[in-house]
Design an enzyme around this catalytic site. Structure first.
Site, short mmCIF file in Angstrom:
data_model
loop_
_atom_site.label_atom_id
_atom_site.label_comp_id
_atom_site.label_asym_id
_atom_site.label_seq_id
_atom_site.Cartn_x
_atom_site.Cartn_y
_atom_site.Cartn_z
N CYS A 157 67.90 10.46 91.67
CA CYS A 157 67.07 9.53 92.46
C CYS A 157 67.75 9.28 93.79
CB CYS A 157 66.99 8.18 91.76
SG CYS A 157 66.13 8.22 90.23
N GLU A 176 65.90 16.38 91.85
CA GLU A 176 65.07 16.36 90.65
C GLU A 176 63.60 16.17 91.01
OE1 GLU A 176 66.66 13.95 87.31
OE2 GLU A 176 64.60 13.22 87.18
N1 ACO Z 1 56.33 8.01 107.23
C1 ACO Z 1 56.44 9.23 107.83
N2 ACO Z 1 57.60 9.94 107.85
C2 ACO Z 1 58.65 9.38 107.25
C3 ACO Z 1 58.61 8.11 106.63
C4 ACO Z 1 57.38 7.42 106.65
N3 ACO Z 1 57.26 6.21 106.11
N4 ACO Z 1 59.83 7.83 106.13
C5 ACO Z 1 60.62 8.87 106.42
N5 ACO Z 1 59.91 9.81 107.10
C6 ACO Z 1 60.41 11.10 107.60
C7 ACO Z 1 61.14 10.85 108.90
O1 ACO Z 1 60.27 10.97 109.99
C8 ACO Z 1 62.21 11.91 108.89
O2 ACO Z 1 61.74 13.13 109.35
P1 ACO Z 1 62.01 13.63 110.85
O3 ACO Z 1 63.45 13.37 111.13
O4 ACO Z 1 61.69 15.08 110.76
O5 ACO Z 1 61.11 12.83 111.70
C9 ACO Z 1 62.50 12.12 107.41
O6 ACO Z 1 61.37 11.59 106.70
C10 ACO Z 1 63.76 11.44 106.97
O7 ACO Z 1 63.87 10.19 107.58
P2 ACO Z 1 65.13 9.28 107.37
O8 ACO Z 1 65.06 8.15 108.34
O9 ACO Z 1 66.36 10.11 107.38
O10 ACO Z 1 64.89 8.78 105.88
P3 ACO Z 1 64.85 7.30 105.29
O11 ACO Z 1 66.15 6.63 105.54
O12 ACO Z 1 63.64 6.62 105.72
O13 ACO Z 1 64.82 7.63 103.74
C11 ACO Z 1 63.71 8.05 101.71
C12 ACO Z 1 63.93 8.51 103.15
C13 ACO Z 1 65.05 8.02 100.98
C14 ACO Z 1 62.80 9.02 100.98
C15 ACO Z 1 63.08 6.62 101.78
O14 ACO Z 1 61.80 6.72 102.33
C16 ACO Z 1 63.00 5.92 100.45
O15 ACO Z 1 63.98 5.39 99.95
N6 ACO Z 1 61.79 5.88 99.85
C17 ACO Z 1 61.55 5.17 98.61
C18 ACO Z 1 62.19 5.89 97.44
C19 ACO Z 1 61.80 7.35 97.39
O16 ACO Z 1 60.64 7.70 97.50
N7 ACO Z 1 62.82 8.21 97.19
C20 ACO Z 1 62.64 9.64 97.05
C21 ACO Z 1 62.19 9.92 95.68
S1 ACO Z 1 62.39 11.60 95.23
C22 ACO Z 1 63.86 11.62 94.36
O17 ACO Z 1 64.36 10.58 94.05
C23 ACO Z 1 64.54 12.94 94.04
#
Ligand code: ACO
Ligand code: ZN
Length: 492
Positions: A348, A382
């Protein structure tokens, strides 16, 4: 006139009585992604009446579950009410995201043989002299690969890695020891990896957000999804969480009392990385059970497609912090199985909402691959990935692979060469993910009997601009860590 008004009221009341679980109707959304979707179709998941105030819990059909909310009747377009069809189910598209967010896996793997990268215009399918090409071997056609494959076959788990996991349900007073799972505890899944296993939960209780607000350090955060905190905490408006040990309490007073006893100013475990204000702490789910369980509970508030398990022993947790004078503040984390039969390097992953969209997610992902490089392995997150998880991984994979391709140097005036396996070795990204990324970027072309990758100057420029924005990066020199062979250790 008065009668008419009364009749209308009765009419409305009757219609609202008909708005029950499973019905669909247009609902005015509070967060409008764009004007046209002002009244998207939504499904009624629940209704409640408190002190004469009627409210409906709605799920917007084509939107992620984190936008689900309680609404008052004036936001329902009751005249367009649709009754539940017999076999109608809320699409799991947004919340499980398994079907639509998993990167495609090629039906047949590309063979890994070295081919040339051509820089001459005559050989290039693109007219640009500046385009870089990288050959892929002749095998299956891209079209054949795009169909994708299901998830990898469930491997028969041996040793500790496939052990059954139990659901977390903690008592507020006994956060050291998990209490007996409640009847609404998520069901055991057939395939259980991850401290949170992938879930296709149909349980109505777990589909409804149960916490209003949490306070963590200087932030007040609105949870996105259900998390099995003790029921008594779900009726209060703010739950206070100690930002260092993650213990949860029901009032600011309790938190203040707790802080007089809690000496932590950073997560438990070993600090294995520090550069500038960013640190990573490695926490063993067996040695720091309470912290790990509290971390899972907190994470579940923002992770929908995972079910929580309270056996954290098989996991390591990598918590990223940002330092200031008050301490090491949690920004995000990822969990990782000590032994993964599928070679997952992340179970996760989460960036806490106040820190999201600032590049920390990509930093967490970069760190997870750095660990895999130290282990001399390739890895993959995962599955299923969430919608935001897929966006972040796609972006990370694309930038990492492009960085390699863009920097390829011609050898003795010859076209640069690289194989898929070499990309995997350099990045620790699993082969299927490398291939699906190249396909997603639409870089693969078939030309003169072989697969080549063409990089236009435009895509190189776009890549360079994106990389310039990636200010914080992982510096391998700052990682002080030796991988453990958990299989050999006999116990976690
Ligand atoms: N809408 C559109 N694009 C987004 C968004 C959003 N809300 N959030 C992130 N992105 C894109 C960004 O634009 C970036 O891409 P780019 O650099 O090409 O523009 C990319 O995703 C990564 O952005 P970061 O700022 O590095 O990521 P962030 O710190 O926001 O974390 C994460 C990403 C971990 C998925 C976060 O959104 C989160 O914690 N979400 C909730 C939990 C989740 O869904 N986790 C992943 C589950 S899958 C697994 O656990 C294996
Ligand atoms: Zn504490």
């Amino acid at each position: 006139m008065a009668d008419d008004k009364e009749n209308k009221k009765i009419g409305l009341k009757t219609t609202l009585d008909m708005v029950v679980e499973g019905c669909r109707l247009p609902v005015k959304m509070s967060i409008l992604p764009n004007e046209e979707e002002e009244w998207p179709l939504a499904e009624i998941l629940s209704r409640k009446e408190e002190k004469g105030k009627l409210e409906f819990y709605v799920h917007y059909i084509d939107f992620n579950k984190r936008l689900d909310e309680w609404v008052l009747p004036d936001r329902l377009r009751v005249e367009e009410l649709q009754f539940p069809k017999k076999d109608q189910k809320t699409p799991q598209k947004q919340n499980s995201s398994a079907a639509n967010s998993r990167p495609t896996t090629p039906d047949r793997e590309l063979q890994d043989k070295k081919t040339t990268v051509d820089r001459s215009e005559s050989d290039s399918p693109s007219p640009s002299l500046l385009s870089k090409k990288l050959s892929l071997p002749e095998q299956s056609s891209p079209a054949a690969k795009l169909g994708g494959q299901g998830q990898t076959p469930q491997s028969q788990t041996k040793s500790n890695a496939g052990r059954k996991r139990k659901a977390i349900f903690l008592d507020e007073d006994s956060q050291d020891a998990p209490a007996t799972p409640q009847p609404s505890a998520p069901p055991q899944q057939p395939r259980q990896t991850g401290s949170m296993s992938s879930s296709h939960d149909e349980n109505i209780i777990t589909r409804i957000k149960n916490m209003e607000t949490i306070e963590l350090g200087k932030y007040r955060i609105k949870p996105w999804y259900f998390s099995p905190y003790p029921p008594e905490l779900t009726t209060i408006s703010i739950v206070y969480i100690c930002e260092f040990c993650l213990k949860y309490v029901k009032s600011r007073k309790c938190l203040e009392r707790h802080r007089t006893k809690c000496t932590l100013r950073h997560p438990p475990g070993n600090e294995i990385y520090r550069k500038s204000t960013i640190s990573f702490f490695e926490i063993d789910g067996r040695k720091n059970k309470m912290y790990s369980q509290n971390l899972c509970l907190l994470a579940k508030l923002f992770l929908d497609h995972k079910t929580l398990y309270y056996d954290t022993d098989p996991f390591l947790f990598y918590v990223m912090t940002e330092y200031d004078i008050k301490g090491f503040h949690i920004v995000g984390f990822f969990s990782k199985e000590k032994e993964s039969t599928e070679d997952y390097n992340v179970a996760c992953i989460l960036t806490l909402p106040p820190y999201q969209r600032k590049g920390y997610g990509k930093l967490l992902i970069e760190f997870s691959y750095e660990l895999s490089k130290f282990e001399g392995k390739t890895g993959s997150p995962e599955k299923p990935l969430s919608d935001l998880g897929l966006l972040s991984y796609r972006s990370y994979w694309s930038q990492t692979i492009l960085e390699i391709l863009v920097n390829l140097k011609p050898e003795n005036g010859e076209r640069p060469q690289i194989t898929i396996n070499e990309i995997c070795e350099l990045t620790s990204i699993r082969k299927e993910d490398v291939i699906s990324t190249l396909q997603h970027l639409n870089l693969i072309n078939y030309y003169k009997g072989q697969y080549i990758i063409t990089l236009s100057q435009e895509s190189i420029d776009t890549h360079n601009r994106a990389m310039a924005k990636r200010k914080i990066r992982i510096d391998a020199k700052c990682l002080h860590w030796t991988p453990k062979d958990w299989a050999k250790r006999g116990k976690w």
